[in-house]
Write a protein that holds these residues in place. Structure first.
Motif, PDB file in Angstrom:
ATOM      1  N   GLY A  28       0.604  -1.250  -0.138  1.00 12.74           N
ATOM      2  CA  GLY A  28      -0.018  -0.050  -0.015  1.00 12.74           C
ATOM      3  C   GLY A  28       0.777   1.411   0.117  1.00 12.74           C
ATOM      4  O   GLY A  28       0.515   2.238  -0.604  1.00 12.74           O
ATOM      5  N   ARG A  29       1.897   1.073   0.806  1.00 14.51           N
ATOM      6  CA  ARG A  29       2.661   2.515   0.770  1.00 14.51           C
ATOM      7  C   ARG A  29       3.380   2.787  -0.458  1.00 14.51           C
ATOM      8  O   ARG A  29       3.316   3.877  -0.919  1.00 14.51           O
ATOM      9  CB  ARG A  29       3.631   2.318   1.932  1.00 14.51           C
ATOM     10  N   TYR A  47      -7.474  -6.689  -0.375  1.00 13.86           N
ATOM     11  CA  TYR A  47      -7.704  -6.160   0.892  1.00 13.86           C
ATOM     12  C   TYR A  47      -6.589  -6.662   2.048  1.00 13.86           C
ATOM     13  O   TYR A  47      -6.206  -5.663   2.612  1.00 13.86           O
ATOM     14  CB  TYR A  47      -9.013  -6.936   1.438  1.00 13.86           C
ATOM     15  N   MET A  52      -0.545  -2.129   5.274  1.00 12.70           N
ATOM     16  CA  MET A  52      -1.454  -1.520   4.940  1.00 12.70           C
ATOM     17  C   MET A  52      -2.566  -2.110   4.247  1.00 12.70           C
ATOM     18  O   MET A  52      -2.349  -2.784   3.133  1.00 12.70           O
ATOM     19  CB  MET A  52      -1.146  -0.056   4.174  1.00 12.70           C
ATOM     20  N   ASN A  53      -3.754  -2.436   4.948  1.00 13.94           N
ATOM     21  CA  ASN A  53      -4.916  -3.064   3.861  1.00 13.94           C
ATOM     22  C   ASN A  53      -5.441  -2.314   2.782  1.00 13.94           C
ATOM     23  O   ASN A  53      -5.402  -1.266   2.654  1.00 13.94           O
ATOM     24  CB  ASN A  53      -6.103  -3.851   4.711  1.00 13.94           C
ATOM     25  N   VAL A  55      -8.405  -1.331   2.295  1.00 14.56           N
ATOM     26  CA  VAL A  55      -9.459  -0.078   2.791  1.00 14.56           C
ATOM     27  C   VAL A  55      -8.531   0.846   3.243  1.00 14.56           C
ATOM     28  O   VAL A  55      -8.954   2.166   3.121  1.00 14.56           O
ATOM     29  CB  VAL A  55     -10.335  -0.640   3.884  1.00 14.56           C
ATOM     30  N   GLU A  56      -7.540   0.631   4.076  1.00  9.62           N
ATOM     31  CA  GLU A  56      -6.657   1.582   4.404  1.00  9.62           C
ATOM     32  C   GLU A  56      -5.905   2.546   3.234  1.00  9.62           C
ATOM     33  O   GLU A  56      -5.790   3.713   3.378  1.00  9.62           O
ATOM     34  CB  GLU A  56      -5.503   1.127   5.567  1.00  9.62           C
ATOM     35  N   LEU A  57      -5.530   1.745   2.260  1.00 10.16           N
ATOM     36  CA  LEU A  57      -4.961   2.396   1.104  1.00 10.16           C
ATOM     37  C   LEU A  57      -5.991   3.256   0.489  1.00 10.16           C
ATOM     38  O   LEU A  57      -5.738   4.392   0.131  1.00 10.16           O
ATOM     39  CB  LEU A  57      -4.312   1.285   0.179  1.00 10.16           C
ATOM     40  N   ARG A  59      -8.737   4.878   1.748  1.00  5.82           N
ATOM     41  CA  ARG A  59      -8.727   5.822   2.747  1.00  5.82           C
ATOM     42  C   ARG A  59      -7.671   6.949   2.651  1.00  5.82           C
ATOM     43  O   ARG A  59      -7.780   8.242   2.318  1.00  5.82           O
ATOM     44  CB  ARG A  59      -8.928   5.355   4.008  1.00  5.82           C
ATOM     45  N   ALA A  60      -6.420   6.187   2.479  1.00  8.56           N
ATOM     46  CA  ALA A  60      -5.287   7.345   2.317  1.00  8.56           C
ATOM     47  C   ALA A  60      -5.387   7.851   1.077  1.00  8.56           C
ATOM     48  O   ALA A  60      -4.763   9.066   0.632  1.00  8.56           O
ATOM     49  CB  ALA A  60      -3.956   6.460   2.461  1.00  8.56           C
ATOM     50  N   HIS A  86     -16.974  -1.225   5.509  1.00 11.81           N
ATOM     51  CA  HIS A  86     -16.025  -0.225   4.736  1.00 11.81           C
ATOM     52  C   HIS A  86     -16.536   0.179   3.471  1.00 11.81           C
ATOM     53  O   HIS A  86     -15.767   0.457   2.554  1.00 11.81           O
ATOM     54  CB  HIS A  86     -14.840  -0.895   4.705  1.00 11.81           C
ATOM     55  N   ASP A  89     -15.740   3.268   1.527  1.00  7.87           N
ATOM     56  CA  ASP A  89     -14.139   3.410   1.264  1.00  7.87           C
ATOM     57  C   ASP A  89     -13.701   3.066  -0.229  1.00  7.87           C
ATOM     58  O   ASP A  89     -12.738   3.460  -0.588  1.00  7.87           O
ATOM     59  CB  ASP A  89     -13.460   2.935   2.305  1.00  7.87           C
TER      60      ASP A  89
END
Length: 115
Positions: A28-29, A47, A52-53, A55-57, A59-60, A86, A89
């Motif tokens: 993700g990063r 997912y 970073m899953n 959903v976190e990706l 959101r970022a 989620h 997202d």
């Protein structure tokens, strides 16, 4: 994006054969960094990823001014109901395993909707 680069590379190959330009990231990063350079029209992400899953990706990504409206296709072996909390997202969900035609329909649908 995918948790296993080999899976991501297979998806990239399929999409390239369909005429899409594809950039692949290992997590993700790295995806967030590549989004700035590649300026994609769509993000496909698994997912489950290290660090970073998906959903976190997503959101970022929504926090980036240039890419806040970028469509996100989330893929997972988890059930859609598990990820329902989620749903806001990401823009579309594919449950693994999926067939190529299902993937391509989802990609085309998201790209058409964002055009």
């Amino acid at each position: 994006m995918d948790d296993e680069l080999s899976n991501a590379e297979v998806l990239a190959l399929i999409l390239r054969e369909e005429g899409y330009e594809v950039a692949v990231a290992g997590d993700g990063r790295q995806a967030l960094e590549r989004v700035e350079d590649a300026a994609p029209d769509l993000l496909l992400t698994d997912y489950m990823m290290p660090g970073m899953n998906g959903v976190e990706l997503a959101r970022a990504l929504r926090q980036l001014p240039r890419h806040g409206q970028l469509p996100v296709l989330l893929m997972s072996g988890a059930s859609a109901s598990m990820l329902k909390a989620h749903a806001g997202d990401y823009d579309a969900f594919l449950r693994k395993p999926f067939d190529i035609e299902t993937l391509l329909r989802a990609v085309r649908s998201l790209l058409d909707a964002s055009a």
